[in-house]
Design an enzyme around this catalytic site. Structure first.
Site, PDB file in Angstrom:
ATOM      1  N   GLU A 230      -9.407  -4.824  -4.909  1.00  0.00           N
ATOM      2  CA  GLU A 230      -8.595  -3.816  -3.895  1.00  0.00           C
ATOM      3  C   GLU A 230      -9.724  -3.053  -3.417  1.00  0.00           C
ATOM      4  O   GLU A 230      -9.784  -2.643  -2.234  1.00  0.00           O
ATOM      5  CB  GLU A 230      -7.659  -2.891  -4.839  1.00  0.00           C
ATOM      6  CG  GLU A 230      -6.484  -3.670  -5.241  1.00  0.00           C
ATOM      7  CD  GLU A 230      -5.578  -4.001  -4.335  1.00  0.00           C
ATOM      8  OE1 GLU A 230      -5.548  -3.386  -3.055  1.00  0.00           O
ATOM      9  OE2 GLU A 230      -4.382  -4.449  -4.805  1.00  0.00           O
TER      10      GLU A 230
ATOM     11  N   HIS B  54      -8.053  -4.929  -0.688  1.00  0.00           N
ATOM     12  CA  HIS B  54      -6.643  -4.370  -0.442  1.00  0.00           C
ATOM     13  C   HIS B  54      -6.132  -4.923   0.880  1.00  0.00           C
ATOM     14  O   HIS B  54      -7.138  -5.131   1.922  1.00  0.00           O
ATOM     15  CB  HIS B  54      -6.834  -2.764  -0.264  1.00  0.00           C
ATOM     16  CG  HIS B  54      -5.662  -1.930  -0.152  1.00  0.00           C
ATOM     17  ND1 HIS B  54      -4.738  -2.154  -1.200  1.00  0.00           N
ATOM     18  CD2 HIS B  54      -5.316  -1.329   0.926  1.00  0.00           C
ATOM     19  CE1 HIS B  54      -3.712  -1.413  -0.662  1.00  0.00           C
ATOM     20  NE2 HIS B  54      -4.124  -0.905   0.577  1.00  0.00           N
TER      21      HIS B  54
ATOM     22  N   SER C 144       0.835  -1.188   0.064  1.00  0.00           N
ATOM     23  CA  SER C 144       0.046  -0.033   0.023  1.00  0.00           C
ATOM     24  C   SER C 144       0.931   1.339  -0.012  1.00  0.00           C
ATOM     25  O   SER C 144       1.765   1.440  -0.832  1.00  0.00           O
ATOM     26  CB  SER C 144      -0.798  -0.175   1.182  1.00  0.00           C
ATOM     27  OG  SER C 144      -1.843   0.906   0.878  1.00  0.00           O
TER      28      SER C 144
END
Length: 513
Positions: A317, A415, A194
């Site tokens: 995600e 995610h 990330s």
């Protein structure tokens, strides 16, 4: 702790005592730079103020972390990922090291930069226990870096991207010291997830980092994730207004950390759309790297051409930003259009492309897919293609597709879902249950072991076990209960992002055709 039997390692700055348990030795909270105090919070990271400390430093307990507030995402318990918030203390620019107890030979080294939207996270998070890597013959290093206003606000009079400079400083510490822990300073893999992965992309594009690492792994980051100086200036103006100060480093230096953290919490929702650029993070964070040239373009020009790269995203995600707050199943066509308008210069065409590619998709699925590709997918594809254009090293692509059953299946392959598998920690109790990231059901028994082994294999050899990514096939390993190598997955959707203008150069970066 037993001071008579616990191991002691001598670093360039002084001796540290670690903790040996179950065949693994951990050294926690070792400084790699001087504490960032007062005006130093907005300066480049400084070497330790003295060559060594007296005696042996206790490295058996976690230390403080960067100033931050507790970060939550709706109904899902993200504490294993973000940690429990701010643990106060000045000396937080530190690394933690896990190594086999019986150190011998030159072991591969992996250095991890955590995620958290550039405002949260630390080495204290349960997800980043490096025991699994050490067990498998890797020296694992995790690091803290400056966050929020101190780390990433573009302040007149201060260097930009101070959090990224911290990561580079930690890599220099690794080069200087890791051999004492059994690691090979010539075989270092920098990896992140990330925000941490976007930082890794930025480090790939940083000339000063050349030679500090041999391989890189970018997990759900973006090579197109940097703000322009115009966008960053809007955030700086808003931060200064929230604090009632002039937008200059001297004024920020007079503000204590508590007020900086509180002000950062008030910056959400700033409109970063300009005449020529969309918000590369689609509003997920008011902080990012600030660069004149996007990392993908710098890598395309040849930076880090000799660094092997493993890069990928998760299939869904965007679900993390919708499902936990009840916005997935309630999404409408108007929400899909709004997501496209926020992230693409031709939103109608983008929506049409996604509808054609997913004719049975719900509005929630379309909205999530557009959000996920805007924030992570497009920038990852661009960085992969930019890197693959150089034959000096190899590029490998992956897509993590295993779907978490959490939130009645709405969380899916979201995610951050790959992290427990990468660290071989899918068994952590905090990840399970009605609010756990992995839900009530157990994942496939061997998935964590296989994913983890693949990351270790890449760090050791530079080859994760499938065909390299190139501009024609775009070979990608789809990771699920079964692993399948596919060529050019989601090619139609990928093409829709080829001319997305997200950086300041005259000609937007284009994916290699």
């Amino acid at each position: 702790m037993n001071p008579d039997t616990d191991p002691i390692v001598t670093t360039a700055q002084g001796a540290v005592r670690g903790l040996r348990q179950d065949g693994i030795t951990a050294f926690l909270n070792i400084p790699y730079a001087a504490p960032p105090l007062d005006a130093g919070r907005f300066a480049p990271p400084q070497p330790q103020p003295h060559e060594s400390w007296d005696g042996v430093r206790d490295a058996t307990v976690p230390g403080p972390n960067a100033p931050q507030s507790e970060r939550k995402l709706g109904s899902v318990d993200m504490s294993p990922y973000f940690g429990a918030g701010w643990k106060h203390g000045e000396d937080y620019l530190t690394v933690s090291v896990w190594t086999p107890a019986a150190v011998g030979g030159d072991l591969p080294v992996m250095v991890f930069a955590h995620g958290g939207g550039f405002v949260a996270g630390s080495t204290r998070s349960a997800m980043y226990d490096g025991s699994g890597f050490a067990r498998d013959g890797v020296v694992l290093v995790t690091l803290n870096y400056r966050l929020g206003i101190a780390g990433f606000l573009d302040i007149p009079g201060a260097p930009v991207n101070r959090g990224l400079l911290d990561v580079v400083a930690a890599l220099r510490w690794v080069r200087e010291n890791i051999a004492a822990f059994g690691g090979d300073p010539r075989n270092v893999t920098l990896f992140g997830q990330s925000a941490g992965a976007t930082i890794v992309g930025g480090v790939l594009a940083t000339p000063e980092a050349t030679g500090l690492f041999r391989r890189a792994i970018v997990q759900s980051g973006s090579g197109l994730g940097a703000f322009t100086t115009e966008q960053a200036a809007r955030v700086t103006k808003a931060a200064a207004a929230a604090l009632g100060i002039d937008p200059h480093v001297d004024a920020f230096a007079d503000i204590d950390d508590e007020r900086l953290v509180e002000a950062a919490n008030r910056l959400a929702g700033i409109d970063l759309q300009t005449e020529t650029h969309s918000d590369p993070l689609i509003g997920l964070s008011p902080f990012s790297l600030v660069l004149d040239t996007q990392p993908a373009e710098s890598v395309s020009a040849g930076l880090s051409a000799d660094v092997d790269l493993l890069i990928g995203t998760n299939t869904e995600e965007g679900n993390l930003y919708l499902a936990p707050v009840g916005n997935y199943s309630t999404s409408t066509a108007a929400d899909v259009d709004a997501a496209a308008a926020r992230s693409h210069p031709n939103p109608a065409q983008l929506v049409e492309t996604y509808r054609k590619a997913r004719p049975e998709a719900s509005c929630g699925e379309l909205r999530s897919a557009i959000m996920g590709d805007a924030a992570f997918g497009a920038g990852s594809w661009a960085l992969a293609s930019a890197h693959a254009a150089h034959p000096q090293s190899a590029t490998f692509g992956y897509e993590f597709a295993w779907r978490s059953p959490a939130l009645n299946g709405e969380l899916g392959a979201t995610h951050a879902i790959e992290l427990p598998f990468v660290f071989d920690l899918a068994h952590l109790p905090q990840l399970h249950g009605p609010n756990g990231l992995l839900g009530l059901d157990k994942p496939p028994a061997d998935l964590a072991a296989r994913v983890h082994e693949t990351w270790v294999r890449f760090a050791r050899t530079g080859n994760p076990g499938w065909d390299p990514y190139d501009s024609e096939r775009r070979a990608t390993m789809r990771i699920d209960a079964e692993w399948t190598q596919v060529d050019d997955p989601r090619g139609q959707e990928r093409q829709a992002w080829r001319t997305r203008p997200t950086h300041r150069s005259a000609h937007p970066f284009k994916d290699t055709p």
